[in-house]
Design an enzyme around this catalytic site. Structure first.
Site, PDB file in Angstrom:
ATOM      1  N   GLU A  63       5.770  -2.113   6.906  1.00  0.00           N
ATOM      2  CA  GLU A  63       6.071  -1.356   5.559  1.00  0.00           C
ATOM      3  C   GLU A  63       4.591  -0.477   5.462  1.00  0.00           C
ATOM      4  O   GLU A  63       3.573  -0.613   5.946  1.00  0.00           O
ATOM      5  CB  GLU A  63       6.035  -2.196   4.431  1.00  0.00           C
ATOM      6  CG  GLU A  63       6.223  -1.471   3.149  1.00  0.00           C
ATOM      7  CD  GLU A  63       6.458  -2.652   1.872  1.00  0.00           C
ATOM      8  OE1 GLU A  63       6.220  -2.309   0.770  1.00  0.00           O
ATOM      9  OE2 GLU A  63       6.755  -3.931   2.279  1.00  0.00           O
ATOM     10  N   ASP A  65       2.965   2.151   2.455  1.00  0.00           N
ATOM     11  CA  ASP A  65       3.370   2.156   0.903  1.00  0.00           C
ATOM     12  C   ASP A  65       2.342   3.255   0.241  1.00  0.00           C
ATOM     13  O   ASP A  65       1.254   3.374   0.487  1.00  0.00           O
ATOM     14  CB  ASP A  65       2.747   0.846   0.404  1.00  0.00           C
ATOM     15  CG  ASP A  65       3.890  -0.011   0.531  1.00  0.00           C
ATOM     16  OD1 ASP A  65       4.992   0.082   0.962  1.00  0.00           O
ATOM     17  OD2 ASP A  65       3.316  -1.447   0.445  1.00  0.00           O
ATOM     18  N   GLU A  67       2.211   3.605  -3.768  1.00  0.00           N
ATOM     19  CA  GLU A  67       2.467   3.073  -5.135  1.00  0.00           C
ATOM     20  C   GLU A  67       1.508   3.685  -6.150  1.00  0.00           C
ATOM     21  O   GLU A  67       0.178   3.669  -5.897  1.00  0.00           O
ATOM     22  CB  GLU A  67       2.467   1.486  -4.987  1.00  0.00           C
ATOM     23  CG  GLU A  67       3.497   0.987  -4.285  1.00  0.00           C
ATOM     24  CD  GLU A  67       3.559  -0.757  -4.333  1.00  0.00           C
ATOM     25  OE1 GLU A  67       4.460  -1.336  -4.578  1.00  0.00           O
ATOM     26  OE2 GLU A  67       2.489  -1.173  -4.187  1.00  0.00           O
ATOM     27  N   HIS A  80      -1.988   3.453  -4.985  1.00  0.00           N
ATOM     28  CA  HIS A  80      -2.317   2.256  -4.209  1.00  0.00           C
ATOM     29  C   HIS A  80      -1.625   2.330  -3.066  1.00  0.00           C
ATOM     30  O   HIS A  80      -0.515   2.703  -2.772  1.00  0.00           O
ATOM     31  CB  HIS A  80      -1.477   1.032  -5.171  1.00  0.00           C
ATOM     32  CG  HIS A  80      -1.547  -0.290  -4.499  1.00  0.00           C
ATOM     33  ND1 HIS A  80      -2.364  -1.171  -4.717  1.00  0.00           N
ATOM     34  CD2 HIS A  80      -0.666  -1.042  -3.453  1.00  0.00           C
ATOM     35  CE1 HIS A  80      -2.238  -2.502  -4.061  1.00  0.00           C
ATOM     36  NE2 HIS A  80      -1.184  -2.229  -3.186  1.00  0.00           N
ATOM     37  N   THR A  81      -2.162   1.854  -1.882  1.00  0.00           N
ATOM     38  CA  THR A  81      -1.723   2.270  -0.613  1.00  0.00           C
ATOM     39  C   THR A  81      -1.982   0.836   0.324  1.00  0.00           C
ATOM     40  O   THR A  81      -2.764   0.070   0.118  1.00  0.00           O
ATOM     41  CB  THR A  81      -2.487   3.245   0.379  1.00  0.00           C
ATOM     42  OG1 THR A  81      -3.687   3.037   0.617  1.00  0.00           O
ATOM     43  CG2 THR A  81      -2.573   4.582  -0.407  1.00  0.00           C
ATOM     44  N   ASN A  82      -0.784   0.837   1.140  1.00  0.00           N
ATOM     45  CA  ASN A  82      -0.937  -0.633   1.996  1.00  0.00           C
ATOM     46  C   ASN A  82      -0.232  -0.277   3.380  1.00  0.00           C
ATOM     47  O   ASN A  82       0.800   0.614   3.457  1.00  0.00           O
ATOM     48  CB  ASN A  82      -0.283  -1.762   1.034  1.00  0.00           C
ATOM     49  CG  ASN A  82      -0.883  -3.076   1.414  1.00  0.00           C
ATOM     50  OD1 ASN A  82      -1.621  -3.199   2.679  1.00  0.00           O
ATOM     51  ND2 ASN A  82      -0.550  -4.059   0.881  1.00  0.00           N
ATOM     52  N   ASP A  90      -2.113  -6.914   2.926  1.00  0.00           N
ATOM     53  CA  ASP A  90      -3.483  -7.413   2.664  1.00  0.00           C
ATOM     54  C   ASP A  90      -4.361  -6.096   3.069  1.00  0.00           C
ATOM     55  O   ASP A  90      -5.660  -6.509   3.538  1.00  0.00           O
ATOM     56  CB  ASP A  90      -4.189  -8.718   3.170  1.00  0.00           C
ATOM     57  CG  ASP A  90      -3.273 -10.130   2.613  1.00  0.00           C
ATOM     58  OD1 ASP A  90      -2.998  -9.821   1.402  1.00  0.00           O
ATOM     59  OD2 ASP A  90      -3.240 -10.876   3.208  1.00  0.00           O
ATOM     60  N   GLU A  92      -5.031  -3.057   1.166  1.00  0.00           N
ATOM     61  CA  GLU A  92      -4.859  -2.180   0.305  1.00  0.00           C
ATOM     62  C   GLU A  92      -6.227  -1.283   0.283  1.00  0.00           C
ATOM     63  O   GLU A  92      -7.214  -1.722   0.295  1.00  0.00           O
ATOM     64  CB  GLU A  92      -4.934  -2.963  -1.105  1.00  0.00           C
ATOM     65  CG  GLU A  92      -3.654  -3.808  -1.273  1.00  0.00           C
ATOM     66  CD  GLU A  92      -3.781  -5.233  -0.796  1.00  0.00           C
ATOM     67  OE1 GLU A  92      -5.065  -5.558   0.150  1.00  0.00           O
ATOM     68  OE2 GLU A  92      -3.196  -6.198  -0.828  1.00  0.00           O
ATOM     69  N   TRP A 157       1.242  -7.336 -13.095  1.00  0.00           N
ATOM     70  CA  TRP A 157       0.005  -6.848 -12.192  1.00  0.00           C
ATOM     71  C   TRP A 157      -0.473  -5.404 -12.219  1.00  0.00           C
ATOM     72  O   TRP A 157      -1.665  -5.156 -11.879  1.00  0.00           O
ATOM     73  CB  TRP A 157       0.391  -7.535 -10.725  1.00  0.00           C
ATOM     74  CG  TRP A 157       1.415  -6.603  -9.890  1.00  0.00           C
ATOM     75  CD1 TRP A 157       2.596  -6.687  -9.805  1.00  0.00           C
ATOM     76  CD2 TRP A 157       1.222  -5.478  -9.286  1.00  0.00           C
ATOM     77  NE1 TRP A 157       3.192  -5.754  -9.333  1.00  0.00           N
ATOM     78  CE2 TRP A 157       2.645  -5.272  -8.908  1.00  0.00           C
ATOM     79  CE3 TRP A 157      -0.022  -4.650  -8.806  1.00  0.00           C
ATOM     80  CZ2 TRP A 157       2.644  -3.972  -7.956  1.00  0.00           C
ATOM     81  CZ3 TRP A 157       0.232  -3.471  -8.060  1.00  0.00           C
ATOM     82  CH2 TRP A 157       1.623  -3.209  -7.599  1.00  0.00           C
ATOM     83  N   ARG A 239     -13.091 -11.478  -0.588  1.00  0.00           N
ATOM     84  CA  ARG A 239     -11.867 -11.839  -0.246  1.00  0.00           C
ATOM     85  C   ARG A 239     -11.646 -12.345   0.904  1.00  0.00           C
ATOM     86  O   ARG A 239     -10.892 -12.960   1.246  1.00  0.00           O
ATOM     87  CB  ARG A 239     -10.758 -10.380  -0.477  1.00  0.00           C
ATOM     88  CG  ARG A 239      -9.497 -10.638  -0.040  1.00  0.00           C
ATOM     89  CD  ARG A 239      -8.891  -9.135  -0.293  1.00  0.00           C
ATOM     90  NE  ARG A 239      -7.509  -9.395   0.004  1.00  0.00           N
ATOM     91  CZ  ARG A 239      -6.553  -8.187  -0.103  1.00  0.00           C
ATOM     92  NH1 ARG A 239      -7.148  -7.145  -0.562  1.00  0.00           N
ATOM     93  NH2 ARG A 239      -5.511  -8.447   0.139  1.00  0.00           N
TER      94      ARG A 239
END
Length: 251
Positions: A63, A65, A67, A80-82, A90, A92, A157, A239
């Site tokens: 995927e 993304d 968003e 927001h990208t991923n 994970d 982002e 979220w 993280r």
């Protein structure tokens, strides 16, 4: 392949406060340069997510993304990208934009070739995810993906980590899409429309198939990341207490 007509997605109050709207491409693609013009939900868009992404089916999907996380009136959208490979994301990176994305249409592009994935806004690159298979980092290259667009309620979220909920008195929320274009390898019946011979791939498949960032676009990328990036997984040591992902350590 292009789509000049305009599409509007409307998000309205659904049963159990769950609502979404969307569409998808007829074709599947394995590499391509994809452009879409979007105008985002104006006003108080808190809790909503307008999405434009490539995705393969299955439990170990790939995927890519874009968003757009809505916000209260007067606050900026979060882009927001991923990147997911084999069902794992994970990765982002988040940005604010240097314009009001609700006032007019802007072009959001994904370049996906065997060497890299580049996210661009109005031709300005904001993120590059390079193929780092040589150091053990998976890269999406085997699973054809469809293009999806959606507008949905994610107030658990989307805005300030879920602190700001969707105000349904502002419904319907409307996002508009137009001028979809794909220079891409169409996947059909287990075969790609692109040449598989690497020696002829550039001329047969288009310049995008081997495109990389020249010095001008590398400087533009640095400008965006310096001034508009608000989150980068590659700097989030809390993280990843065991160490940052391998692709972060090489950049």
């Amino acid at each position: 392949m292009s789509m000049a007509s305009m599409l509007h997605l409307f998000l309205v109050l659904g049963s159990l406060m769950v609502a979404s709207a969307g569409f998808q491409s007829k074709n599947e693609y394995l590499y391509g340069k994809i452009d879409m013009q979007l105008k985002l939900v104006p006003g108080n868009s808190a809790g909503t997510v307008t999405a434009y992404y490539l995705k393969s089916p299955g439990s170990t999907w790939d995927e890519i993304d874009f968003e757009f996380l809505g916000n209260s009136s007067g606050d900026p959208y979060t882009l927001h990208t991923n990147v997911f490979t084999n069902g794992k994301g994970d990765r982002e990176q988040q940005f604010h934009l240097w314009f009001d994305p609700t006032a007019d249409f802007h072009t959001y592009s994904i370049l996906w070739n065997p060497q890299r994935i580049v996210f661009s806004v109005d031709g300005t690159p904001i993120r590059e995810f390079k193929n780092s298979e040589s150091i053990g980092v998976p890269f999406p290259k085997n699973q054809p993906m469809r293009i999806y667009s959606s507008l949905w309620n994610a107030d658990d979220w989307a805005t300030r980590g879920g602190l700001v909920k969707t105000d349904w008195t502002h419904a319907p929320f409307t996002a508009s899409y137009r001028n979809f274009n794909a220079e891409a390898c169409v996947w059909s019946n287990g075969k790609s429309s692109c040449a598989s011979n690497s020696a002829s791939s550039t001329s047969s498949n288009g310049a995008w198939f081997s495109q990389e960032l020249d010095s001008t676009n590398q400087n533009r990328l640095k400008w965006v990341q310096k001034n508009y990036m608000i989150y980068n997984y590659c700097t989030d040591t809390k993280r990843f207490p065991q160490g940052l992902p391998a692709e972060c350590r090489t950049s």
